[in-house]
Design an enzyme around this catalytic site. Structure first.
Site, PDB file in Angstrom:
ATOM      1  N   HIS A  74       1.033  -1.529   0.390  1.00 17.46           N
ATOM      2  CA  HIS A  74       0.269   0.357  -0.621  1.00 17.46           C
ATOM      3  C   HIS A  74       0.692   1.160   0.236  1.00 17.46           C
ATOM      4  O   HIS A  74       2.202   1.492   0.314  1.00 17.46           O
ATOM      5  CB  HIS A  74      -1.054  -0.266   1.328  1.00 17.46           C
ATOM      6  CG  HIS A  74      -0.267  -0.083   3.010  1.00 17.46           C
ATOM      7  ND1 HIS A  74       0.050   1.427   3.224  1.00 17.46           N
ATOM      8  CD2 HIS A  74      -0.343  -1.160   3.983  1.00 17.46           C
ATOM      9  CE1 HIS A  74       0.577   0.884   4.402  1.00 17.46           C
ATOM     10  NE2 HIS A  74       0.246  -0.329   4.845  1.00 17.46           N
ATOM     11  N   ASP A  76      -0.388   4.323   1.081  1.00 16.16           N
ATOM     12  CA  ASP A  76      -0.877   5.286   2.121  1.00 16.16           C
ATOM     13  C   ASP A  76       0.461   4.646   3.626  1.00 16.16           C
ATOM     14  O   ASP A  76       1.144   3.726   3.990  1.00 16.16           O
ATOM     15  CB  ASP A  76      -1.826   5.255   2.534  1.00 16.16           C
ATOM     16  CG  ASP A  76      -2.286   4.102   2.336  1.00 16.16           C
ATOM     17  OD1 ASP A  76      -2.187   3.377   2.216  1.00 16.16           O
ATOM     18  OD2 ASP A  76      -3.033   4.050   3.265  1.00 16.16           O
ATOM     19  N   ASP A 106       6.619   0.428   7.532  1.00 18.37           N
ATOM     20  CA  ASP A 106       4.984   0.360   6.854  1.00 18.37           C
ATOM     21  C   ASP A 106       4.697   1.109   5.483  1.00 18.37           C
ATOM     22  O   ASP A 106       4.104   2.801   6.119  1.00 18.37           O
ATOM     23  CB  ASP A 106       4.305   0.638   8.394  1.00 18.37           C
ATOM     24  CG  ASP A 106       2.617   0.254   7.874  1.00 18.37           C
ATOM     25  OD1 ASP A 106       2.142  -0.627   7.160  1.00 18.37           O
ATOM     26  OD2 ASP A 106       1.714   0.503   8.996  1.00 18.37           O
ATOM     27  N   GLU A 140      -5.179   1.210   2.193  1.00 15.37           N
ATOM     28  CA  GLU A 140      -4.946   0.517   3.100  1.00 15.37           C
ATOM     29  C   GLU A 140      -5.834   0.697   4.547  1.00 15.37           C
ATOM     30  O   GLU A 140      -5.856  -0.066   5.264  1.00 15.37           O
ATOM     31  CB  GLU A 140      -3.712   0.047   3.055  1.00 15.37           C
ATOM     32  CG  GLU A 140      -4.287  -1.977   3.427  1.00 15.37           C
ATOM     33  CD  GLU A 140      -2.883  -2.000   4.831  1.00 15.37           C
ATOM     34  OE1 GLU A 140      -3.270  -2.783   5.854  1.00 15.37           O
ATOM     35  OE2 GLU A 140      -2.509  -0.631   5.600  1.00 15.37           O
ATOM     36  N   GLU A 141      -4.979   1.942   5.063  1.00 16.58           N
ATOM     37  CA  GLU A 141      -4.725   2.446   6.520  1.00 16.58           C
ATOM     38  C   GLU A 141      -5.534   2.360   7.623  1.00 16.58           C
ATOM     39  O   GLU A 141      -6.755   2.902   8.403  1.00 16.58           O
ATOM     40  CB  GLU A 141      -4.105   3.235   6.891  1.00 16.58           C
ATOM     41  CG  GLU A 141      -2.149   3.238   6.822  1.00 16.58           C
ATOM     42  CD  GLU A 141      -1.772   1.866   7.706  1.00 16.58           C
ATOM     43  OE1 GLU A 141      -2.709   1.803   8.398  1.00 16.58           O
ATOM     44  OE2 GLU A 141      -0.334   1.691   7.686  1.00 16.58           O
ATOM     45  N   GLU A 166       4.096  -6.193   3.888  1.00 19.31           N
ATOM     46  CA  GLU A 166       3.646  -5.699   4.612  1.00 19.31           C
ATOM     47  C   GLU A 166       5.252  -5.610   5.508  1.00 19.31           C
ATOM     48  O   GLU A 166       5.740  -6.893   5.568  1.00 19.31           O
ATOM     49  CB  GLU A 166       2.456  -6.123   5.829  1.00 19.31           C
ATOM     50  CG  GLU A 166       1.272  -5.627   4.832  1.00 19.31           C
ATOM     51  CD  GLU A 166       0.995  -4.351   5.246  1.00 19.31           C
ATOM     52  OE1 GLU A 166       1.949  -3.547   6.120  1.00 19.31           O
ATOM     53  OE2 GLU A 166      -0.038  -3.456   4.991  1.00 19.31           O
ATOM     54  N   HIS A 384       3.766   2.619  12.757  1.00 19.48           N
ATOM     55  CA  HIS A 384       2.529   3.331  13.442  1.00 19.48           C
ATOM     56  C   HIS A 384       3.492   4.634  13.987  1.00 19.48           C
ATOM     57  O   HIS A 384       2.762   5.072  15.423  1.00 19.48           O
ATOM     58  CB  HIS A 384       1.681   3.027  14.074  1.00 19.48           C
ATOM     59  CG  HIS A 384       0.956   1.902  12.610  1.00 19.48           C
ATOM     60  ND1 HIS A 384       0.117   2.336  12.573  1.00 19.48           N
ATOM     61  CD2 HIS A 384       1.058   2.337  11.399  1.00 19.48           C
ATOM     62  CE1 HIS A 384      -1.069   1.318  11.407  1.00 19.48           C
ATOM     63  NE2 HIS A 384       0.233   1.419  10.902  1.00 19.48           N
TER      64      HIS A 384
END
Length: 413
Positions: A74, A76, A106, A140-141, A166, A384
């Site tokens: 992903h 984003d 990530d 995706e998030e 991932e 994150h």
């Protein structure tokens, strides 16, 4: 090892350019356009599919025919508060072996590794007995909307295996818990707090019904535990709003609930608990409570003995065995190995499920159980977080791993 065409500095610069694009819950179109430039320069078939303002998916392919190996990442990232970082989050900072920046773990390093591997395989003229298809997604998030759009457009119909890059690090994940997001709204009647009987307290009613729902969910899910995902059904009240001032009975309240789900207790069964409990509560208390399903994604459990997982074990194991880990990372690896009943001697890459989610829940909507599915990408547990990073050595090693893995999968019988 590998079929390296790019210089190491160029590979680092690809990640630097990706991190520099602020794609916090949006702006993936800029990421897609940058990746398209890389693919165009390598004469690789690539299409960008805009999806609203500054959002887009990207699909690129090398090879042709069957089988089709889909690899995905992903574009984003989550928000970054400057106070949580020692360096600018959207500037790739190098400290020793650490490449630091929002998305470095990530999952822009995983995305970059996929892209570079495809380019190097193409430019090296490596024979491919099938197709490698990159599915780079937006959103995706938040609700995995990009993956849903690509699935609806048919890009998973002929896929025989799916690997998502991932940040698993040297662990192979083949299952994710499902997820349900529900918003509940209670409407009451305002009154002065000295005369509550003249009003209808929306906060009070919503708290009461939430308590009943949680109790009933626990009854429905009692005794059900999924060993692969290492979890039972999880119920969390994550957001609650209600009331305007302390001397007024609130006439409106809203809450948001997230549940992580397992195959043993269906999403439909859990949603039915909300329906039945709220209907009953409204009848008994003349209340006005409604709920809306914001998202419902089923759990995914792939085949732990799939062809792709076996090849990852074979090809990536030497990299795992010689990888250097910090004391904290080594401790985490040992704890995971122990939980899986594996010796802490790196004789096998841990294979496991997880309670978190990936785009696979959209990609595999028609094949949630038993697919040739894996999550395997560079990274660690700093996703994150402030000062998120990826090991430079791991990032470069995963490029080499992918360059060996993709042709091996397509050639395997």
């Amino acid at each position: 090892m590998g079929v390296s065409v790019m210089e190491t500095a160029t590979k680092i610069d690809v990640l630097r350019q990706l991190v520099a694009i602020n794609s916090v819950n949006g702006n993936e179109l800029a990421v897609a356009n940058y990746l398209k430039k890389l693919f165009d320069a390598a004469e690789i078939q690539c299409d960008v599919f805009p999806a609203g303002i500054d959002r887009a998916n990207l699909v690129a392919e090398i090879g042709s025919g069957s089988p089709v190996l889909a690899v995905s990442g992903h574009m984003d990232v989550v928000a970054a508060e400057r106070r949580d970082w020692h360096s600018a989050p959207f500037t790739l900072t190098i400290e020793g072996d650490r490449l630091i920046g929002r998305g470095a773990c990530d999952m822009k390093s995983g995305l970059a590794a996929l892209v570079i591997a495809m380019i190097e395989l193409k430019e090296a003229g490596t024979p491919l007995h099938g197709t490698v298809r990159l599915l780079a997604t937006f959103g995706e998030e938040f609700a995995e909307k990009g993956a849903a759009a690509l699935t609806a457009a048919g890009y998973m119909r002929d896929v025989t295996a799916l690997m998502i890059a991932e940040p698993s690090g040297y662990r192979i994940c083949y299952g994710q818990a499902g997820s349900i997001d529900i918003t509940l709204t209670a409407k009451g009647r305002a009154a002065h707090s000295s005369m509550p009987n003249l009003g209808s307290n929306a906060v009070d009613q919503l708290l009461s019904v939430l308590y009943q729902i949680k109790q009933r969910v626990q009854v429905v899910a009692a005794g059900a535990y999924n060993q692969t995902l290492n979890t039972d059904t999880l119920f969390n009240i994550d957001v609650f709003h209600g009331g305007e001032q302390v001397n007024t009975i609130p006439d409106l309240a809203q809450a948001q609930v997230n549940m992580r789900t397992i195959p043993e207790v269906s999403n439909d069964a859990l949603i039915q608990v909300f329906t039945d409990t709220i209907d009953e509560f409204n009848r008994q208390h003349q209340s006005h409570i409604k709920f809306k399903i914001e998202m419902s994604l089923e759990p995914i459990v792939g085949d732990p003995h799939s062809k792709m997982i076996q090849l990852i074990q074979k090809i990536a194991l030497p990299y795992y065995q010689r990888a250097q880990f910090s004391p904290k990372e080594a401790q985490q690896n040992d704890q995971i190995a122990q939980a899986l009943g594996l010796p802490a001697n790196r004789q096998a890459i841990p294979t496991m499920g997880a309670a978190g989610g990936t785009d696979a829940r959209r990609f595999l909507v028609d094949h949630p159980i038993g697919a040739d599915y894996s999550v395997f990408g560079p990274g660690n547990l700093t996703a994150h977080q402030g000062d998120e990073y990826v090991s430079q050595a791991m990032y470069l090693d995963f490029i080499n791993i992918y360059e060996a893995l993709f042709p091996a999968y397509l050639a395997a019988k």
